[in-house]
Each structure stands twice: as structure tokens, then as C-alpha cells.
Design a protein around this motif. Sequence first.
Motif, mmCIF file in Angstrom:
data_model
loop_
_atom_site.group_PDB
_atom_site.id
_atom_site.type_symbol
_atom_site.label_atom_id
_atom_site.label_comp_id
_atom_site.label_asym_id
_atom_site.label_seq_id
_atom_site.Cartn_x
_atom_site.Cartn_y
_atom_site.Cartn_z
ATOM 1 N N PHE A 164 0.827 -1.023 0.014
ATOM 2 C CA PHE A 164 -0.061 0.049 0.013
ATOM 3 C C PHE A 164 0.863 1.144 -0.178
ATOM 4 C CE2 PHE A 164 -3.386 -2.883 0.749
ATOM 5 C CZ PHE A 164 -4.680 -2.023 0.434
ATOM 6 N N LEU A 165 0.602 2.170 -1.032
ATOM 7 C CA LEU A 165 1.071 3.390 -1.098
ATOM 8 C C LEU A 165 0.913 4.542 0.025
ATOM 9 C CD1 LEU A 165 3.079 5.234 -3.042
ATOM 10 C CD2 LEU A 165 1.195 5.880 -4.098
ATOM 11 N N ASN A 166 -0.660 4.329 0.252
ATOM 12 C CA ASN A 166 -1.276 5.007 1.372
ATOM 13 C C ASN A 166 -2.468 4.519 1.741
ATOM 14 O OD1 ASN A 166 -3.665 5.608 -0.409
ATOM 15 N ND2 ASN A 166 -2.162 7.074 -1.358
ATOM 16 N N PRO A 167 -3.167 4.674 2.656
ATOM 17 C CA PRO A 167 -4.527 3.913 3.397
ATOM 18 C C PRO A 167 -5.552 3.330 2.093
ATOM 19 C CG PRO A 167 -4.027 5.390 4.759
ATOM 20 C CD PRO A 167 -3.178 5.771 3.729
ATOM 21 N N GLN A 168 -5.460 4.084 1.121
ATOM 22 C CA GLN A 168 -6.561 4.019 0.055
ATOM 23 C C GLN A 168 -5.722 3.028 -1.178
ATOM 24 O OE1 GLN A 168 -9.611 4.454 0.347
ATOM 25 N NE2 GLN A 168 -9.075 4.867 2.544
ATOM 26 N N GLU A 169 -4.651 3.542 -1.766
ATOM 27 C CA GLU A 169 -4.001 3.070 -2.946
ATOM 28 C C GLU A 169 -3.150 1.842 -2.519
ATOM 29 O OE1 GLU A 169 -1.639 4.186 -6.620
ATOM 30 O OE2 GLU A 169 -2.407 5.828 -5.608
ATOM 31 N N GLY A 170 -3.577 0.603 -3.069
ATOM 32 C CA GLY A 170 -2.713 -0.366 -2.698
ATOM 33 C C GLY A 170 -2.421 -1.284 -4.090
ATOM 34 N N TRP A 171 -1.624 -2.290 -4.144
ATOM 35 C CA TRP A 171 -1.027 -2.990 -5.346
ATOM 36 C C TRP A 171 -0.933 -4.427 -4.753
ATOM 37 C CZ3 TRP A 171 -0.948 -0.813 -10.345
ATOM 38 C CH2 TRP A 171 -1.145 0.210 -10.239
ATOM 39 N N LEU A 172 -1.026 -5.135 -5.793
ATOM 40 C CA LEU A 172 -0.908 -6.801 -5.505
ATOM 41 C C LEU A 172 -0.218 -7.359 -6.823
ATOM 42 C CD1 LEU A 172 -3.076 -8.772 -7.018
ATOM 43 C CD2 LEU A 172 -4.438 -8.041 -5.153
ATOM 44 N N VAL A 173 0.476 -8.419 -6.596
ATOM 45 C CA VAL A 173 0.898 -9.252 -7.815
ATOM 46 C C VAL A 173 0.589 -10.741 -7.213
ATOM 47 C CG1 VAL A 173 2.699 -7.950 -8.711
ATOM 48 C CG2 VAL A 173 3.199 -9.543 -6.862
ATOM 49 N N ASN A 174 0.383 -11.518 -8.191
ATOM 50 C CA ASN A 174 -0.238 -12.873 -7.942
ATOM 51 C C ASN A 174 0.457 -13.829 -8.768
ATOM 52 O OD1 ASN A 174 -1.750 -13.107 -10.252
ATOM 53 N ND2 ASN A 174 -3.897 -12.476 -9.104
ATOM 54 N N SER A 175 0.295 -15.144 -8.855
ATOM 55 C CA SER A 175 0.780 -16.117 -9.621
ATOM 56 C C SER A 175 0.108 -16.336 -10.920
ATOM 57 C CB SER A 175 0.380 -17.554 -8.859
ATOM 58 O OG SER A 175 -0.944 -17.655 -8.638
ATOM 59 N N ASN A 176 -1.061 -15.740 -11.167
ATOM 60 C CA ASN A 176 -1.356 -15.600 -12.612
ATOM 61 C C ASN A 176 -0.822 -14.641 -13.157
ATOM 62 O OD1 ASN A 176 -3.265 -17.469 -11.297
ATOM 63 N ND2 ASN A 176 -5.133 -16.338 -11.900
ATOM 64 N N GLY A 177 0.270 -13.889 -12.949
ATOM 65 C CA GLY A 177 0.564 -12.886 -13.583
ATOM 66 C C GLY A 177 -0.099 -11.572 -13.428
ATOM 67 N N GLN A 178 -0.814 -11.355 -12.656
ATOM 68 C CA GLN A 178 -1.444 -10.032 -12.489
ATOM 69 C C GLN A 178 -0.895 -8.981 -11.533
ATOM 70 O OE1 GLN A 178 -5.209 -12.252 -11.502
ATOM 71 N NE2 GLN A 178 -6.121 -11.478 -13.337
ATOM 72 N N VAL A 179 -1.036 -7.925 -12.128
ATOM 73 C CA VAL A 179 -0.760 -6.682 -11.374
ATOM 74 C C VAL A 179 -2.080 -5.989 -11.275
ATOM 75 C CG1 VAL A 179 0.563 -4.474 -11.006
ATOM 76 C CG2 VAL A 179 1.547 -6.528 -12.100
ATOM 77 N N SER A 180 -2.538 -5.737 -9.939
ATOM 78 C CA SER A 180 -3.681 -5.228 -9.613
ATOM 79 C C SER A 180 -3.714 -4.122 -8.762
ATOM 80 C CB SER A 180 -4.793 -6.256 -9.099
ATOM 81 O OG SER A 180 -5.089 -7.018 -10.008
ATOM 82 N N VAL A 181 -4.732 -3.038 -8.710
ATOM 83 C CA VAL A 181 -4.517 -1.941 -7.863
ATOM 84 C C VAL A 181 -5.983 -1.845 -7.228
ATOM 85 C CG1 VAL A 181 -5.282 -0.287 -9.818
ATOM 86 C CG2 VAL A 181 -4.079 0.618 -7.698
ATOM 87 N N THR A 182 -6.075 -1.221 -6.172
ATOM 88 C CA THR A 182 -7.104 -0.710 -5.392
ATOM 89 C C THR A 182 -6.931 0.820 -5.006
ATOM 90 O OG1 THR A 182 -8.668 -1.035 -3.733
ATOM 91 C CG2 THR A 182 -6.483 -1.332 -3.001
ATOM 92 N N ARG A 183 -7.933 1.644 -5.109
ATOM 93 C CA ARG A 183 -7.970 2.909 -4.965
ATOM 94 C C ARG A 183 -9.024 3.457 -3.579
ATOM 95 N NH1 ARG A 183 -5.860 3.227 -10.162
ATOM 96 N NH2 ARG A 183 -3.676 4.091 -10.166
ATOM 97 N N ASP A 184 -9.362 2.035 -3.151
ATOM 98 C CA ASP A 184 -10.611 2.392 -2.160
ATOM 99 C C ASP A 184 -10.298 1.711 -0.868
ATOM 100 O OD1 ASP A 184 -11.104 -0.150 -2.870
ATOM 101 O OD2 ASP A 184 -13.007 0.451 -3.784
#
Length: 147
Positions: free
Chosen positions: A27-47
Motif C-alpha cells: 500500500f502506497l497510502n491507506p487507499q491505494e494498494g497494489w498486488l501481484v499474484n501467481s496468475n501474472g496479474q498486477v492489480s490496484v485498489t484505490r478504495d
Amino acid sequence: MTTNLKNYRWIETNSPIASSRTDDIWFLNPQEGWLVNSNGQVSVTRDGGWSWTTKYQVPPNFPGRPYLRCIQFASPQVGWFGAVTNATKENPGDYLKYLLHQTTDGGNTWTPVENLPEGSPGGICGLSVVNEMVVYGSGANDPDQPG
């Protein structure tokens, strides 16, 4: 300070379901976070993790079939993800360009970092980002490859 743990509970989100696992969430801050997984996905949350959007997907025929292991950002615009790759077995010497990817536009595009030093490990399983110019990576824990 005492925390009342009985008030904590797991809440299901729409984060991508991984075939094996989600390897890192940062997490960059309490709202924006990033994940990586075994499926080769990079995903973001902004909430704050309530909803997730996939911003990058490793193509299924991508050389070396990188397995995404870690992600960190230096700023809202600049970040990296590290991977383990089997390109070392397919084409020794060509694997370096698949170990580390960078974004400079807030995760909209990701490009391989191709100027890693010769002798780099066969995977990057951990990152420590100091700033936009300094990033430390830790190697793979693979008995068949140097760490």
C-alpha cells in the motif's frame, strides 16, 4: 495500548483469484494498494481494498513465464515488480530482462528493466524501494538457482 481483537474480521473483496497465491500486497497510502499474484496479474485498489482492478497481465506466451513475486512503489507514479522466471533454463543469459519491471506512469504501463548487472539472481522475490533512483532486490530461494 490494548486492541480489542474480537472486533477484527475478514471481509471478502473482488481481488483477483490466483491459481496458486497472491504473493505480495503493498500500500502506497491507506487507499491505494497494489498486488501481484501467481496468475501474472498486477492489480490496484484505490478504495482501501474494497475493489481491485487488474492493470497488467503477463501474456501467457511471454518468454520465461515470469511468476510475479513482489511489488513496491517510490511514488504514485514510479514503481517496480519482481519475478521468478524459468528463462534461465530455456535460454541462459536472456533471463535478466524478465526479472524486474518498472512503471513511470502510475501502473498504466509496465516495461522490463533490461540493464540488470550480469550475474543477477534467477529471480527477484523481495524489493525495498528507497526512492525513484534506488531499489534493492533480493534473490530467489530456489535450490536450482543461485540466490
